[in-house]
Design a protein around this motif. Structure first.
Motif, PDB file in Angstrom:
ATOM      1  N   ARG A  22     -10.158  -8.355   3.862  1.00 42.38           N
ATOM      2  CA  ARG A  22     -11.316  -8.356   4.759  1.00 42.38           C
ATOM      3  C   ARG A  22     -10.984  -7.676   6.085  1.00 42.38           C
ATOM      4  NH1 ARG A  22     -14.015 -14.042   5.504  1.00 42.38           N
ATOM      5  NH2 ARG A  22     -12.999 -14.307   3.499  1.00 42.38           N
ATOM      6  N   MET A  23      -9.791  -7.936   6.606  1.00 44.41           N
ATOM      7  CA  MET A  23      -9.387  -7.316   7.870  1.00 44.41           C
ATOM      8  C   MET A  23      -9.230  -5.810   7.711  1.00 44.41           C
ATOM      9  SD  MET A  23      -6.758 -10.262   9.202  1.00 44.41           S
ATOM     10  CE  MET A  23      -6.234  -9.396  10.680  1.00 44.41           C
ATOM     11  N   GLU A  25     -10.962  -3.986   5.570  1.00 43.19           N
ATOM     12  CA  GLU A  25     -12.329  -3.481   5.430  1.00 43.19           C
ATOM     13  C   GLU A  25     -13.043  -3.365   6.768  1.00 43.19           C
ATOM     14  OE1 GLU A  25     -14.062  -6.293   2.715  1.00 43.19           O
ATOM     15  OE2 GLU A  25     -13.107  -5.369   0.958  1.00 43.19           O
ATOM     16  N   THR A  26     -12.807  -4.309   7.663  1.00 39.71           N
ATOM     17  CA  THR A  26     -13.485  -4.299   8.962  1.00 39.71           C
ATOM     18  C   THR A  26     -12.769  -3.444  10.003  1.00 39.71           C
ATOM     19  OG1 THR A  26     -12.301  -6.257   9.749  1.00 39.71           O
ATOM     20  CG2 THR A  26     -14.416  -6.623   8.606  1.00 39.71           C
ATOM     21  N   GLY A  27     -11.542  -3.036   9.698  1.00 39.33           N
ATOM     22  CA  GLY A  27     -10.759  -2.259  10.651  1.00 39.33           C
ATOM     23  C   GLY A  27      -9.926  -3.114  11.591  1.00 39.33           C
ATOM     24  N   ASP A  28     -10.069  -4.443  11.476  1.00 40.65           N
ATOM     25  CA  ASP A  28      -9.298  -5.336  12.356  1.00 40.65           C
ATOM     26  C   ASP A  28      -7.801  -5.193  12.146  1.00 40.65           C
ATOM     27  OD1 ASP A  28     -11.467  -6.485  13.708  1.00 40.65           O
ATOM     28  OD2 ASP A  28     -11.741  -8.026  12.169  1.00 40.65           O
ATOM     29  N   TRP A  29      -7.382  -5.011  10.906  1.00 40.20           N
ATOM     30  CA  TRP A  29      -5.945  -4.883  10.597  1.00 40.20           C
ATOM     31  C   TRP A  29      -5.351  -3.706  11.372  1.00 40.20           C
ATOM     32  CZ3 TRP A  29      -2.858  -8.055   7.687  1.00 40.20           C
ATOM     33  CH2 TRP A  29      -1.580  -7.576   7.386  1.00 40.20           C
ATOM     34  N   ARG A  31      -6.601  -2.184  14.041  1.00 37.22           N
ATOM     35  CA  ARG A  31      -6.670  -2.421  15.491  1.00 37.22           C
ATOM     36  C   ARG A  31      -5.547  -3.336  15.950  1.00 37.22           C
ATOM     37  NH1 ARG A  31     -12.091  -1.769  14.390  1.00 37.22           N
ATOM     38  NH2 ARG A  31     -12.488  -3.930  13.817  1.00 37.22           N
ATOM     39  N   VAL A  98      -9.498 -13.048  15.705  1.00 37.06           N
ATOM     40  CA  VAL A  98      -9.986 -12.323  14.533  1.00 37.06           C
ATOM     41  C   VAL A  98     -10.194 -13.290  13.375  1.00 37.06           C
ATOM     42  CG1 VAL A  98      -9.365 -10.619  12.766  1.00 37.06           C
ATOM     43  CG2 VAL A  98      -9.047 -10.090  15.189  1.00 37.06           C
ATOM     44  N   LYS A 101     -13.258 -15.442  13.544  1.00 36.59           N
ATOM     45  CA  LYS A 101     -14.465 -14.736  13.113  1.00 36.59           C
ATOM     46  C   LYS A 101     -14.565 -14.694  11.588  1.00 36.59           C
ATOM     47  CE  LYS A 101     -13.950 -10.750  14.918  1.00 36.59           C
ATOM     48  NZ  LYS A 101     -14.028  -9.379  15.425  1.00 36.59           N
ATOM     49  N   GLN A 102     -13.406 -14.641  10.916  1.00 40.13           N
ATOM     50  CA  GLN A 102     -13.365 -14.493   9.471  1.00 40.13           C
ATOM     51  C   GLN A 102     -13.563 -15.804   8.710  1.00 40.13           C
ATOM     52  OE1 GLN A 102     -12.961 -11.542   7.785  1.00 40.13           O
ATOM     53  NE2 GLN A 102     -12.917 -10.422   9.698  1.00 40.13           N
TER      54      GLN A 102
END
Length: 105
Positions: A22-23, A25-29, A31, A98, A101-102
Motif C-alpha cells: 500500500r505504501m 502504491e501511494t508513494g509513501d514508501w 517519500r 503514515v 493513515k493506513q
C-alpha cells in the motif's frame, strides 16, 4: 543500505507485506526513503560510512581486495547502531503518521 527491510521478528510479519504494498502504491514508501536518505546525509552519517568503507577497501587491497558484500556484512551492524537518535526518532514519527493513515484503529 539494503533496499528491502523486513520485520526482524514474526510478530508483525503478516502486516508488513500488505502495508508495504500500500505504501508503494501511494508513494509513501519512496517519500520516506528519500527523507531518510536526506536526513542521514545531512547528519554526516553517510560520509562517515563511505569513509570507513574506503578505508577498509584500501586496507584489504594488500591482501587481494574485498567484495562489496564483505564490506556490507562488516559495516552494516555498526551503521545501523550509529544512526543518530534524532534521525531515528524523527523517522519513527514520520512512519507512525503514515501508518496511522493506513490502519484504522
Amino acid at each position: 543500505m539494503p533496499s528491502t527491510v523486513a520485520p526482524k521478528d514474526g510478530r508483525n510479519a503478516a502486516l508488513y507485506a500488505p502495508l508495504k504494498r500500500r505504501m508503494l502504491e501511494t508513494g509513501d514508501w519512496d517519500r520516506i526513503a528519500a527523507r531518510l536518505a536526506r536526513e542521514l546525509n545531512e547528519s554526516g552519517w553517510v560520509d562517515k560510512f563511505k569513509d570507513q568503507s574506503k578505508e577498509m577497501a584500501r586496507a584489504a587491497e594488500a591482501t587481494g581486495g574485498v567484495s562489496v558484500e564483505t564490506l556490507l556484512a562488516e559495516l552494516w551492524p555498526q551503521a545501523e547502531e550509529e544512526v543518530p537518535s534524532a534521525v531515528r526518532h524523527e523517522m519513527v514519527g514520520v512512519i507512525r503518521k503514515v501508518l496511522e493513515k493506513q490502519i484504522e484503529f
